[in-house]
Write an enzyme that holds these catalytic residues in place. Structure first.
Site, short mmCIF file in Angstrom:
data_model
loop_
_atom_site.label_atom_id
_atom_site.label_comp_id
_atom_site.label_asym_id
_atom_site.label_seq_id
_atom_site.Cartn_x
_atom_site.Cartn_y
_atom_site.Cartn_z
CG ASP A 129 -20.45 -32.32 35.14
OD1 ASP A 129 -20.75 -33.13 34.25
OD2 ASP A 129 -20.37 -32.76 36.35
CG ASP A 231 -23.92 -36.56 33.60
OD1 ASP A 231 -23.43 -36.63 34.87
OD2 ASP A 231 -24.95 -36.68 33.21
CD GLU A 291 -21.50 -40.53 35.80
OE1 GLU A 291 -22.04 -40.18 34.78
OE2 GLU A 291 -21.85 -40.65 36.90
CG HIS A 350 -21.64 -35.57 42.54
ND1 HIS A 350 -20.75 -35.72 41.69
CD2 HIS A 350 -22.88 -35.55 41.61
CE1 HIS A 350 -21.09 -35.94 40.43
NE2 HIS A 350 -22.41 -35.77 40.52
CG ASP A 351 -23.57 -39.24 41.22
OD1 ASP A 351 -24.54 -38.44 41.59
OD2 ASP A 351 -22.82 -39.07 40.24
C1 NOJ Z 1 -24.39 -38.56 36.66
C2 NOJ Z 1 -24.22 -37.42 37.75
O1 NOJ Z 1 -23.18 -37.71 38.24
C3 NOJ Z 1 -25.40 -37.57 38.69
O2 NOJ Z 1 -25.30 -36.66 39.90
C4 NOJ Z 1 -26.74 -37.13 37.79
O3 NOJ Z 1 -27.94 -37.26 38.69
C5 NOJ Z 1 -26.65 -38.19 36.72
N1 NOJ Z 1 -25.40 -38.38 36.07
C6 NOJ Z 1 -27.72 -37.71 35.71
O4 NOJ Z 1 -27.29 -36.45 34.99
#
Ligand code: NOJ
Ligand code: CA
Length: 567
Positions: A129, A231, A291, A350-351
């Site tokens: 990542d 990210d 992302e 994971h979000d």
């Molecule tokens: C996206 C990530 O997937 C997330 O988990 C993170 O909190 C934010 N970007 C900030 O890096």
């Protein structure tokens, strides 16, 4: 490509300049010219939660290494590990304080090298990542940056004066609540952070930042890493004039007036940086996954770059936010497939709330999970799975504010519960702590671990895991599924989503009942060149159709039918 290099240059020079690119294009492709990442199945690992090898309650790199055989057997070709670099862990690793090391809680560089070597033995690639938008406030670059207005790294971050005493530089908001500006009493300026205050945004307009960050990727490529998931790539650049964002009616989940993030997201400058980052990746035959939180297919398309020279795999995260219905999925997937790039499908991460929970109706939950696997693992494109999805792991949210670990859950409780629910430990066994750790797991193990775990499901031919394995193994052995055309069928059916995948002489029919009622769709494939098609079922759940002449396929609620079609 050669033409671009050669304008006005002597031949020897142009060949010299073009060499790395040509080398990259020739590398890592199969006989038919497909780059490795087009046929690969990716699997996201949240390292804190995958497998704990030293029983401190937190997953680690050696834990991942110990589960490579499981991943190989499942049908995974590449693992993406979310940040495992040194970090104060304010955002569980997305606040990186050193990009070129491993956080001791996960192990060390030697453990990482072992992981890469063991993965390689199993033909599994490792993706890291890359937190491009911001560092931790404890990164040495930021510590220097905040030390004085004239520090060498001052301009590596975004520092501005307030509009007046106690007034922020503008109205931009942090997506994690409150303002996006943090006052530093020492230098009497504010710094910008789109995420937590402990995650100051890097200033990508400064070429030194770009150079340093590109070197980070080289460090890992040389260590055997096959690419990066980028990210928060949408937030790389901000309007240098700091124009206020327009205010919209209503309030957000943190109770703040809503704003439209026009001046601090998706700025055109992102694309130039991505093109340069891609040139570095091409030297190493590496893949860049984005992302990419896009609002429409046109925005997604932009991320491939005008000549496919930016991200190879911008994630279609819109798929995670669609209403669950055959017409909606058909329309969206048709548009993504037709957009010209190689699609990258994701149903959970994971979000966001796990797909199992998002689509569950409380009655057919496992069938729905299988149907979703039958859907996105048979589309034209690269799928990115999320750990535990294959065993039907569901969200297990904290029950009270006191239990919350994710800071946004603490700030936004109860409307925003944070992301702990989708990050619970992987469920390996029905035993203590689901076999994840012998210590105390950092997040509680969900009660569903008793039934939904690798050990139990491996013995059950009707489990979600068994179904995933069947579909993944079919996908691997079928050129039609790997690279064939996508052809939507029965386009006015409100309940059943059906399509063909076709490559040369191989045709696969996929029929998915996206409703809670029995369905019996009929198919006329004359237009597709089959006047009297025959079927042979390959993978099924809750569906029936005799092998032989294609008539009706009978599907129970959320049934799946995947068959080979012949003339
Ligand atoms: C996206 C990530 O997937 C997330 O988990 C993170 O909190 C934010 N970007 C900030 O890096
Ligand atoms: Ca551990």
């Amino acid at each position: 490509m050669l033409k671009k290099f050669c304008l006005g240059a002597p031949l020897f020079l142009c060949l010299l300049l073009a060499a790395p690119t040509l080398r990259a294009q020739g590398k890592g492709k199969d006989a038919a010219g497909h780059p490795w990442w087009q046929h690969a199945v990716f699997y996201e690992i949240y390292p804190r939660s995958f497998m704990d090898s030293n029983n401190d309650g937190i997953g680690d790199l050696n834990g991942i290494t110990s589960k490579l055989d499981y991943l190989k057997d499942l049908g995974v070709d590449a693992i993406w590990i979310t940040p495992c670099f040194p970090s104060p862990q304010v955002d569980f690793g997305y606040d990186v304080s050193d990009y070129v090391d491993i956080d001791p809680m996960y192990g060390n560089l030697a453990n990482f090298d072992t992981l890469v070597a063991e993965a390689k033995k199993r033909s599994i690639k490792v993706i890291l990542d890359f937190v491009v938008n911001h560092t931790s406030d404890e990164h040495r670059w930021f510590l220097d940056s905040k030390s004085s207005k004239t520090a060498a790294h001052r301009d590596w971050y975004i520092w501005r004066d307030g509009k007046g005493p106690n007034q922020h530089p503008n109205n931009w908001l942090s997506t994690f609540g409150l303002s996006a500006w943090q006052y530093d009493p020492n230098t009497k300026q504010y710094y910008y952070h789109y995420f937590y205050p402990e995650q100051p945004d890097l200033n990508w307009r400064n070429p030194a930042v770009e150079r340093a960050m590109f070197d980070v990727t080289r460090f890992w490529y040389k260590r055997g890493v096959s690419g990066f998931r980028l990210d928060a790539v949408d937030t790389l650049f901000e309007d240098p004039n700091l124009t206020d964002n327009p205010v919209a009616p209503g309030t957000d989940k943190f109770g703040r007036p809503k704003t439209i993030e026009k001046n601090n997201k998706k700025l055109p400058e992102i694309h130039q940086s991505l093109q340069r980052l891609r040139s570095v990746a091409d030297e190493y035959d590496a893949v860049l996954i984005g992302e990419t939180w896009t609002q429409n297919v046109a925005q997604l398309k932009d991320y491939y770059g005008e000549s496919n020279n930016e991200l190879q795999l911008p994630m279609d995260l819109m798929l995670t936010d669609l209403n669950f219905s055959a017409p909606v999925f058909r329309e969206h997937i048709g548009a993504v497939d037709a957009a010209g790039g190689w699609p990258t499908y994701v149903i959970t991460n994971h979000d966001i709330v796990r797909s199992y929970t998002r689509y569950a109706d409380g009655v057919h939950d496992d069938s729905i999970a299988k149907m979703m696997a039958g859907l996105y693992l048979t589309l034209r494109g690269t799928p990115i799975m999320y750990y535990g999805e294959e065993i039907g792991m569901k969200n297990t949210d904290p029950e009270s504010k006191e239990q919350v670990k994710d800071p946004i859950g603490k700030l936004g409780w109860p409307l925003e519960k944070g992301r702990d629910g989708e990050r619970t430990p992987m469920q390996w066994t029905s035993g203590a702590n689901a076999g994840f750790t012998k210590g105390t797991p950092w997040l509680p193990v969900p009660p569903t671990a008793k039934t939904h775990n690798v050990e139990t499901e491996s013995k059950d031919p009707n489990s979600v895991l068994a179904f995933y394995k069947q579909v993944l193994s079919l996908r691997k052995s079928s050129p039609a599924l790997l690279e064939g055309k996508y052809i939507a069928l029965n386009e006015s059916d409100p309940n059943v989503y059906a399509y063909l995948r076709q490559n040369g002489n191989e045709t696969i029919l996929i029929v998915l009942n996206m409703s809670a009622t029995k369905q019996e769709p009929k198919f006329d494939l004359t237009k597709q060149g089959f006047s009297a098609p025959n079927t042979k079922a390959l993978v099924q759940n809750s569906s029936k159709a005799p092998d032989g002449p294609l008539k009706t396929v009978t599907l129970d609620p959320y049934g799946v039918y995947i068959a080979k079609i012949t003339k």
